[in-house]
Design an enzyme around this catalytic site. Structure first.
Site, mmCIF file in Angstrom:
data_model
loop_
_atom_site.group_PDB
_atom_site.id
_atom_site.type_symbol
_atom_site.label_atom_id
_atom_site.label_comp_id
_atom_site.label_asym_id
_atom_site.label_seq_id
_atom_site.Cartn_x
_atom_site.Cartn_y
_atom_site.Cartn_z
ATOM 1 N N CYS A 111 13.843 -2.597 -16.985
ATOM 2 C CA CYS A 111 12.630 -3.436 -16.924
ATOM 3 C C CYS A 111 11.867 -3.464 -18.248
ATOM 4 C CB CYS A 111 11.717 -2.969 -15.792
ATOM 5 S SG CYS A 111 12.521 -2.922 -14.196
ATOM 6 N N HIS A 169 4.666 -5.594 -17.443
ATOM 7 C CA HIS A 169 5.818 -5.697 -16.547
ATOM 8 C C HIS A 169 5.311 -5.871 -15.118
ATOM 9 C CE1 HIS A 169 9.435 -5.132 -14.420
ATOM 10 N NE2 HIS A 169 9.188 -3.906 -14.024
ATOM 11 N N ASN A 211 9.536 -8.236 -8.582
ATOM 12 C CA ASN A 211 9.927 -7.591 -9.833
ATOM 13 C C ASN A 211 11.268 -8.167 -10.286
ATOM 14 O OD1 ASN A 211 10.787 -5.867 -11.841
ATOM 15 N ND2 ASN A 211 10.299 -3.984 -10.746
HETATM 16 N N1 ACO Z 1 8.364 -1.414 4.879
HETATM 17 C C1 ACO Z 1 7.774 -0.557 5.716
HETATM 18 N N2 ACO Z 1 7.726 0.764 5.487
HETATM 19 C C2 ACO Z 1 8.292 1.206 4.352
HETATM 20 C C3 ACO Z 1 8.924 0.361 3.431
HETATM 21 C C4 ACO Z 1 8.935 -1.014 3.743
HETATM 22 N N3 ACO Z 1 9.515 -1.918 2.915
HETATM 23 N N4 ACO Z 1 9.389 1.101 2.408
HETATM 24 C C5 ACO Z 1 9.067 2.375 2.663
HETATM 25 N N5 ACO Z 1 8.412 2.443 3.837
HETATM 26 C C6 ACO Z 1 7.882 3.631 4.507
HETATM 27 C C7 ACO Z 1 8.602 4.883 4.132
HETATM 28 O O1 ACO Z 1 9.768 5.047 4.885
HETATM 29 C C8 ACO Z 1 7.555 5.922 4.465
HETATM 30 O O2 ACO Z 1 7.581 6.127 5.830
HETATM 31 P P1 ACO Z 1 7.308 7.611 6.428
HETATM 32 O O3 ACO Z 1 5.913 7.950 5.995
HETATM 33 O O4 ACO Z 1 7.476 7.394 7.892
HETATM 34 O O5 ACO Z 1 8.336 8.479 5.797
HETATM 35 C C9 ACO Z 1 6.240 5.207 4.126
HETATM 36 O O6 ACO Z 1 6.547 3.820 4.091
HETATM 37 C C10 ACO Z 1 5.687 5.634 2.798
HETATM 38 O O7 ACO Z 1 6.742 5.601 1.830
HETATM 39 P P2 ACO Z 1 6.468 5.895 0.327
HETATM 40 O O8 ACO Z 1 7.727 5.697 -0.458
HETATM 41 O O9 ACO Z 1 5.754 7.194 0.218
HETATM 42 O O10 ACO Z 1 5.447 4.713 0.024
HETATM 43 P P3 ACO Z 1 4.528 4.519 -1.223
HETATM 44 O O11 ACO Z 1 3.132 4.434 -0.802
HETATM 45 O O12 ACO Z 1 4.870 5.439 -2.339
HETATM 46 O O13 ACO Z 1 4.948 3.049 -1.656
HETATM 47 C C11 ACO Z 1 6.226 2.018 -3.393
HETATM 48 C C12 ACO Z 1 6.274 2.797 -2.087
HETATM 49 C C13 ACO Z 1 5.588 0.669 -3.119
HETATM 50 C C14 ACO Z 1 7.635 1.816 -3.890
HETATM 51 C C15 ACO Z 1 5.380 2.851 -4.385
HETATM 52 O O14 ACO Z 1 5.884 4.158 -4.516
HETATM 53 C C16 ACO Z 1 5.324 2.235 -5.716
HETATM 54 O O15 ACO Z 1 4.612 1.283 -5.912
HETATM 55 N N6 ACO Z 1 6.062 2.796 -6.693
HETATM 56 C C17 ACO Z 1 6.174 2.206 -7.989
HETATM 57 C C18 ACO Z 1 7.563 1.889 -8.167
HETATM 58 C C19 ACO Z 1 7.840 0.458 -8.395
HETATM 59 O O16 ACO Z 1 7.005 -0.424 -8.368
HETATM 60 N N7 ACO Z 1 9.095 0.249 -8.698
HETATM 61 C C20 ACO Z 1 9.599 -1.002 -9.044
HETATM 62 C C21 ACO Z 1 10.779 -0.788 -9.876
HETATM 63 S S1 ACO Z 1 10.480 0.261 -11.172
HETATM 64 C C22 ACO Z 1 9.888 -0.596 -12.396
HETATM 65 O O17 ACO Z 1 10.003 -1.754 -12.443
HETATM 66 C C23 ACO Z 1 9.209 0.151 -13.445
#
Ligand code: ACO
Length: 324
Positions: free
Chosen positions: A118, A251, A281
């Site tokens: 990215c 990004h 993304n």
């Molecule tokens: N729909 C519903 N529930 C979901 C989904 C979904 N699509 N995905 C995960 N969950 C659930 C998980 O299973 C978990 O459930 P549990 O509590 O029963 O175990 C719960 O949601 C929380 O999961 P987390 O992974 O802890 O959720 P978080 O609040 O961290 O959000 C996210 C996840 C959005 C990916 C966040 O970590 C984030 O924004 N990270 C940044 C990474 C990113 O944006 N990456 C993109 C690529 S990297 C880049 O481009 C730099």
């Protein structure tokens, strides 16, 4: 020493739009639960463009490049450098850049791919800037292009809802007028495992895991810390203050990362370009697509100071500060 000036931009998104509701309904047929509410609240994403089966990064790249060349008033024959940033190349080789070159009808320009996930576009833009400043190129085409849908595990709701396909491009020209003022690239390979596709083709077979895997919370923390430091550092080197920035084009991974970063840098929301709600993304394509959208709707204007930032797998990050 000449500057590298951005004189044109273009973007291309595959026509098929998949809303969060449509994606949730599709995943539900395989007992995978997600919702528009979850995706919107955690990421700001409302929809993504998905390429039809068989559509490749080079095909998207060529369309974005044609728009950028037309915008710049530069012909394909005039290009002496073509760089494509992609993590989803058409082939192991030749490079996607060579495929784009042939399709555009250019012969003789240097053409190669940059792999920084990215951050790929800011890595490629910085590379092109170095070629131009050193006198090794006069007209450069820099593209970010991805068919990220091809490396997603559609059974993993934690990742498959986050990405989309597309391509964005800019044309750079050697100029006595200020263009790219400063750039900085960084990486920390010890963090490779927080975001990776750890697969390969060996002896005709896929070895390892061919799908994107991510530790979302680790990526979130690294992204905001690295981008805030990089923005400050690139401004310090250029001798400008953060307040002087007219537009930040970060990004487009997640609107929460972008908002957090904006607050950390004390940039008002109306200076930050956001397309992640519409595009999701698109990895290396996200910055040039957002940049092009803001140029075309008249937000980014001649003379503006623009900060572009990438962050992603590797772990990699970087910033480019440009006077338009
Ligand atoms: N729909 C519903 N529930 C979901 C989904 C979904 N699509 N995905 C995960 N969950 C659930 C998980 O299973 C978990 O459930 P549990 O509590 O029963 O175990 C719960 O949601 C929380 O999961 P987390 O992974 O802890 O959720 P978080 O609040 O961290 O959000 C996210 C996840 C959005 C990916 C966040 O970590 C984030 O924004 N990270 C940044 C990474 C990113 O944006 N990456 C993109 C690529 S990297 C880049 O481009 C730099």
């Amino acid at each position: 020493m000449p500057y590298a000036k951005i004189i044109g931009s273009g973007g291309y998104l595959p026509p098929r739009v998949v809303s969060n509701d449509e994606l949730a309904a599709e995943l539900a047929t395989r007992q995978i639960e997600t919702s528009d509410a979850w995706i919107t609240e955690r990421t700001g994403i409302r929809q993504r463009h998905i390429a039809d089966p068989g559509v490749t990064s080079s095909q998207l790249a060529v369309k974005a490049a044609q728009h950028a060349l037309a915008d710049a008033g530069v012909s394909a024959e005039e290009l002496d450098l073509i760089i494509v940033a992609t993590s989803t190349p058409d082939f192991i080789f030749p490079s996607t850049a060579c495929l784009v070159q042939a399709e555009l009808g250019n012969k003789g320009a240097a053409a190669f791919d940059v792999q920084a996930v990215c951050s790929g576009f800011v890595y490629a833009l910085t590379t092109a800037d170095s070629f131009i400043r050193s006198g090794r190129a006069k007209h450069a085409l820099v593209i970010g292009a991805e068919v990220f849908s091809s490396i997603l595990d559609w059974n993993d709701r934690g990742t498959c809802v986050l990405f989309g396909d597309g391509a964005g491009a800019v044309v750079l020209k050697a100029s006595e007028e200020p263009g790219i003022l400063e750039a900085e690239l960084n990486a920390d390979g010890s963090l490779a495992n927080i975001l990776h596709v750890a697969g390969n083709v060996v002896d005709g077979k896929v070895t390892g895991d061919p799908f994107l895997r991510m530790d979302g919370q680790a990526v979130f923390k690294q992204a905001v810390t690295a981008l805030a430091a990089s923005a400050q550092s690139v401004c310090d080197k250029a001798g400008v203050s953060l307040e002087e920035i007219d537009w930040m084009v970060p990004h487009q991974a997640n609107v929460r990362i972008i908002n957090f970063l904006g607050r950390k840098l004390k940039l008002s929301d109306d200076k930050v370009v956001i397309t992640v709600d519409q595009h999701a993304n698109t990895s290396a394509a996200s910055v040039p697509l957002a940049f092009d959208a803001a140029r075309r709707d008249g937000r980014i204007k001649q003379g503006d100071l623009v900060l572009m930032q990438g962050v992603g797998g590797g772990f990699t990050w970087g910033s480019v500060l440009a006077r338009m």
